[in-house]
Write an enzyme that holds these catalytic residues in place. Structure first.
Site, PDB file in Angstrom:
ATOM      1  N   TYR A 135      -0.728  -8.299   6.532  1.00  0.00           N
ATOM      2  CA  TYR A 135      -0.423  -7.198   7.447  1.00  0.00           C
ATOM      3  C   TYR A 135       0.185  -6.013   6.719  1.00  0.00           C
ATOM      4  CZ  TYR A 135       1.722  -4.465  11.077  1.00  0.00           C
ATOM      5  OH  TYR A 135       2.071  -3.407  11.874  1.00  0.00           O
ATOM      6  N   ASP A 170      16.337   0.296   5.624  1.00  0.00           N
ATOM      7  CA  ASP A 170      14.907   0.289   5.891  1.00  0.00           C
ATOM      8  C   ASP A 170      14.127   0.389   4.577  1.00  0.00           C
ATOM      9  OD1 ASP A 170      12.302   0.990   6.853  1.00  0.00           O
ATOM     10  OD2 ASP A 170      12.895   3.071   6.576  1.00  0.00           O
ATOM     11  N   HIS A 180      10.659   0.628   4.248  1.00  0.00           N
ATOM     12  CA  HIS A 180       9.297   1.165   4.298  1.00  0.00           C
ATOM     13  C   HIS A 180       9.240   2.425   3.441  1.00  0.00           C
ATOM     14  CE1 HIS A 180       9.431  -1.418   7.853  1.00  0.00           C
ATOM     15  NE2 HIS A 180       8.122  -1.539   7.709  1.00  0.00           N
TER      16      HIS A 180
END
Lengths: 671, 338
Positions: free
Chosen positions: A173, A543, A545
């Site tokens: 994913y 985070d 990302h």
């Protein structure tokens, strides 16, 4: 009414879940019970970033992140609250947890035991795929070797003790979110599976005759993009390659154990902020990609909400996502047939070409020394960044069309986002403070001697080669916190910073006139200011990302900036210190987790303290419009969100922001 | 509006840098990077006002070089930890290549030097090499000097794979070459005589085991007969930044070379010589070989420059003026003729 039934029995519907969790264990528990009452058949727990990266809510790095992207679980008390009135013996729970998977599973087991449920009855999944964390998701803690050991400990433990548990969900994913093509997704997911299965086989924790069970319990977590025919072929390719791999490499005789089992979250990368209602049809089409082919149909599906690119979905948005699944599974005739794609020469040829490509790429990974080595040398990251950059450039040039982004951008105002809440949910700002209060109360009430003994035991086990799970379950019952469990392992295993891949991303040589004119502007402005333009790009907070920040960094380098790239998981204090030392003309902060207000405010006040208020700061990330206004009143020069997809315009803007803050005239529009 | 008020005042700046104030050092480095004439004048004054003793006679200026991927940045991070434990203040100048096409650069080294701790006695500045002065930007020398005014150790990290990039050894007191295990390149350099330059060799990633031991053995075998300069024996060490082993020994080895330089009374002459070479190189870039000859030739100029006590910018400007007036004088004479 006519109906054409085939001979085959109607297929069971897949497990229907919604990836959710926010604010607190209590609020999330209410949401779960509501979702179950609406026909959801399993749970998918989203944890907040401090929980995923092993920090307690009161740690400095956790600031602004508690309860933001998921539920904070700091100890057994939180876990019990999360599943209050939800019988764990009957539930099928998926937990998106990786670096701290062994710990959260231990808390889950302990909570079940306190409900009177034997661990052998538990059903569910721990994502527990650390390898992709290094490549895209970024919530790793430890170096690859000890991380792999934790992964294999969880697998060995559950295969022996919790037979219906899926101990690892090998994730392709996030590879797709990081830019992987279908061929790369196949190759890297299967190479990861090889690395994990080889490690378990070599660890000696599993008897040879039980190894087929390990293979059988290995499942995948896959992405489905908008090119849904190709995605369908990708799933068929996965099934065929897995069947062959398990038969040839691991000598699994039982065909049932060789089945490719996977769950899906459809693509978030392609969801758009402009005209967000279009995301509904994107999500539905993407769902077809993983359900059309019976042979390669998903076992569990979770769909994002239409407004994910805007912020956190509300309960109604999640309900809509669930209803999409129910309509497909219950109203349509999809489940009544055998595999409808069998025998199509077009599908067969496409599957073949994907398999050929993936096998060649797996060979290259093998030549790098296997997946772990290929990550450590930066090879895989480089390939992903290159693919992602190619995709961004194709969007920029218009070769890749996205409705609402670079074509058909005209739109009437959407009533969906017109409400007082702008169509998204806000986490209660008091959530963090309340979580810290609960944490302190929990710490005060526990038996300190038991906690210490459990932690000492954990320390001993971690330093040995014994399985980490029993010691962790003991910690869970004793009242150890997430931060304490992780601290022990951090001290023993060390912490890791992964290669970023950006330093090696190929320069875009195919310069357009626009890029030439940008380079000229960058160079001339540098000359006027006495030295080349220098910017700092950093990601404050937990985070991980990093794609957005890396794309900005690479693009800025391509148009002539000197770019200091600071990477992920930094405190505002660290970023501001770097900005001072580096003497940059501009600071770019990337925040995707929704904690932009706290982090940016912290950074801005620190810049003021160092006398660097004149350095302009820009923010990129998922920022709702009213927050954008708020950030600008705090002195942020510009805010870029996913709707700002033209990188050249952003770059031209950066040059102008620097010019303005140095008393130079702005340049006009780019040609 | 750009007025002189946007340039920092060199007198205030020099005083603050001498007091080791971080914001002042950051500003001073920006000023040294600034090519505008007014900035250059102020930079020259700034350098002159800094304590001469710190710039030319004390502290330790270290060059760390090696091929890409040898683990220079993680080794630097490990060294910083050791030096900080020993109470030394550390500044790092991390030099990365620029793109010859866009002029841009990605400076990612400080990412790998990250130790997890905020420490105000560590100062890292990244610099793009901007494709000039061999592998090194012209700014490296003056920037190193101003860092020496405020820190005990200044480390210049560069990518070095060939003769040209080893330029860092013409700027620093002590040069460390980081070799990649199982890389034949390092051995080739040694055989070609290029690696007479470094004062210490270190094989990083000693945790790789056999490959590292093999490379180390080969380096040692090649080194044995080679004596550096007069009596400095180049050691070849093994270290692992990942595991933290061999780092203290490396720090000791680096410091042993500094003590050796002091003992030999070479530290100060070495820095002055490198400054003279820096000035000469820049003059050569501007006026060519003819220019150097017309100013008296390389060796005479080097001697003259090494004795002078002023800052690199002042020396450069003085030489430039001399050249321009030499060049213009006969022309003017000729114009007087009918």
């Amino acid at each position: 009414m006519t109906s054409v039934k085939t001979e085959s029995k109607k297929d069971h519907p897949w497990l229907m879940r919604t990836y959710s969790g926010h604010s607190s264990a209590k609020a999330s528990n209410e949401l779960y019970r509501t979702n179950l009452s609406k026909g959801q058949t399993g749970l998918s727990v989203a944890f907040d970033l401090p929980t995923q990266t092993g920090y307690d809510a009161d740690h400095p790095l956790a600031r602004g992140e508690v309860g933001k992207v998921g539920v904070p679980i700091g100890h057994i008390g939180d876990m019990e609250t999360l599943f209050d009135q939800i019988p764990l013996g009957k539930m099928n729970t998926s937990m998106t947890i990786n670096a701290t998977a062994a710990w959260l599973l231990s808390l889950y087991i302990a909570a079940a035991e306190r409900q009177g449920v034997d661990q052998a009855q538990l059903q569910g999944t721990t994502q527990n795929d650390i390898i992709k964390e290094y490549l895209s998701r970024g919530t790793y803690i430890f170096p690859p070797e000890p991380s792999l050991r934790l992964t294999t400990d969880v697998i060995s433990y559950t295969v022996n003790r919790i037979p219906k548990w899926n101990p690892t969900n090998i994730c392709s994913y996030h590879l797709q979110e990081a830019g992987a093509t279908p061929v790369q997704e196949l190759a890297y997911a299967l190479s990861t599976a090889i690395a994990v299965l080889d490690a378990i086989r070599d660890s000696g924790q599993i008897k040879a005759d039980a190894f087929a069970n390990v293979v059988g319990r290995t499942s995948f977590f896959v992405n489905a993009g908008i090119r849904f025919i190709e995605e369908c072929c990708k799933m068929r390719a996965f099934a065929a390659m897995w069947e062959q791999l398990t038969r040839e490499r691991y000598a699994v005789d039982d065909a049932k154990m060789r089945r490719f089992r996977y769950g899906v979250q459809v693509n978030s990368l392609g969801l758009t902020e402009p005209q967000p209602e279009n995301n509904v049809q994107r999500i539905v089409l993407e769902m077809l990609g993983v359900t059309l082919s019976k042979k390669a149909r998903a076992r569990a599906i979770q769909l994002p909400a239409w407004n994910e690119a805007l912020g956190l979905p509300r309960p109604w948005d999640q309900q809509w996502a669930l209803r999409m699944q129910q309509v497909l599974a219950i109203e349509t005739d999809l489940l009544e047939y055998g595999d409808i794609l069998d025998g199509s020469p077009i599908i067969e040829a496409k599957v073949r070409s994907l398999i050929d490509g993936a096998e060649a790429e797996m060979q290259r990974v093998h030549e790098e020394g296997g997946m772990i080595q290929a990550i450590e040398t930066g090879y895989v990251k480089r390939q992903l960044v290159t693919s992602h950059t190619a995709r961004m450039r194709a969007i920029e040039s218009g070769d890749l069309k996205i409705i609402g982004i670079n074509s058909f951008t005209e739109t009437a105002e959407s009533p969906l986002t017109a409400g007082g809440d702008s169509g998204i949910m806000k986490v209660d700002p008091a959530a963090e403070r309340e979580q810290i209060e609960r944490l302190n109360a929990f710490r005060a009430a526990r038996n300190a001697a038991e906690v210490e003994a459990a932690l000492n035991n954990l320390k001993d086990i971690a330093s040995s080669s014994e399985n980490i799970m029993p010691a962790s379950i003991r910690c869970a019952h004793a009242g150890v916190t997430t931060g304490e469990w992780s601290r022990v392992l951090r001290d023993i295993f060390g912490e890791y910073r992964a290669p970023t891949g950006i330093d090696i991303a190929a320069l875009n040589l195919a310069a357009s006139d626009t890029v030439d004119s940008l380079r000229e502007r960058t160079r001339k402005t540098g000359e006027e200011l006495g030295r080349p333009l220098k910017i700092l790009v950093g990601k404050p907070g937990l985070d991980g990302h990093s794609n957005g920040a890396e794309q900005i960094a690479v693009k800025a380098r391509d148009v002539g900036f000197e770019v200091v790239y600071e990477g992920i998981r930094l405190t505002p204090e660290q970023i501001v210190k770097a900005a001072e030392e580096e003497g940059v003309h501009l600071i770019g902060l990337s925040v995707l987790s929704g904690s932009h207000l706290e982090l940016v405010e912290d950074a801005m006040s620190r810049l003021g303290e160092l006398g660097l208020s004149e350095v302009p700061v820009i923010v990129g990330g998922i920022v709702p419009p009213e927050d954008e206004a708020n950030l600008k009143t705090r002195g942020i020069a510009a805010v870029y969100t996913p709707k700002d997809s033209d990188m050249n315009l952003i770059m031209a803007d950066l040059v102008n922001i620097i010019r303005e803050s140095n008393g130079l005239e702005r340049y006009g529009a780019l040609h | 509006m750009l007025t002189s008020s946007t340039y920092p005042d060199p007198d205030t700046l020099a005083a603050a840098v001498t007091e080791r104030e971080r914001p002042a050092l950051a500003k001073a480095l920006n000023l040294l990077d600034d090519k505008r004439p007014e900035a250059r004048r102020r930079a020259a004054r700034l350098l002159r006002l800094l304590p001469h003793e710190r710039l030319y006679a004390s502290g330790h200026l270290i060059g760390l070089t090696g091929p890409p991927g040898a683990g220079k940045s993680s080794l630097t991070a490990a060294l910083i930890t050791i030096w900080r434990k020993r109470g030394l203040r550390v500044a790092v100048l991390a030099v990365d290549p620029s793109s010859p096409i866009s002029g841009g650069a990605l400076l990612g080294d400080r990412l790998r030097m990250f130790s997890g701790q905020i420490d105000n006695e560590v100062f890292i500045r990244s610099l793009a090499c901007r494709g000039e002065f061999g592998g090194l930007s012209a700014e490296v020398w003056p920037m190193s000097l101003v860092m020496l005014a405020a820190f005990d150790i200044v480390l210049v990290e560069t990518v070095g794979v060939g003769q040209k990039e080893i330029d860092v050894s013409r700027l620093t007191d002590t040069t460390v070459f980081v070799a990649q295990p199982a890389s034949g390149d390092s051995i080739q350099f040694l055989k070609a005589g290029i690696m007479e330059v470094p004062h210490l060799l270190v094989v990083n990633k000693a945790d790789l085991g056999l490959a590292a031991r093999k490379t180390l053995a080969e380096l040692r075998a090649t080194l044995k007969p080679a004596l550096h300069e007069s009596s400095w024996q180049v050691p070849a060490l093994a270290a692992s930044a990942a595991q933290g082993t061999g780092i203290a020994e490396l720090a000791d080895g680096i410091d042993a070379h500094r003590l050796w330089l002091l003992e030999q009374k070479q530290l100060s002459p070495r820095r002055k010589k490198f400054q003279a070479e820096w000035v000469l190189k820049r003059l050569g870039e501007e006026f060519g070989r003819f220019g150097i000859e017309s100013l008296g030739g390389t060796s005479a100029l080097l001697m003259e420059l090494a004795e002078a006590g002023s800052s690199p910018f002042e020396q450069y400007d003085a030489m430039r003026q001399r050249f321009l007036s030499n060049w213009n004088a006969p022309q003017r004479e000729r114009l007087k003729c009918p």
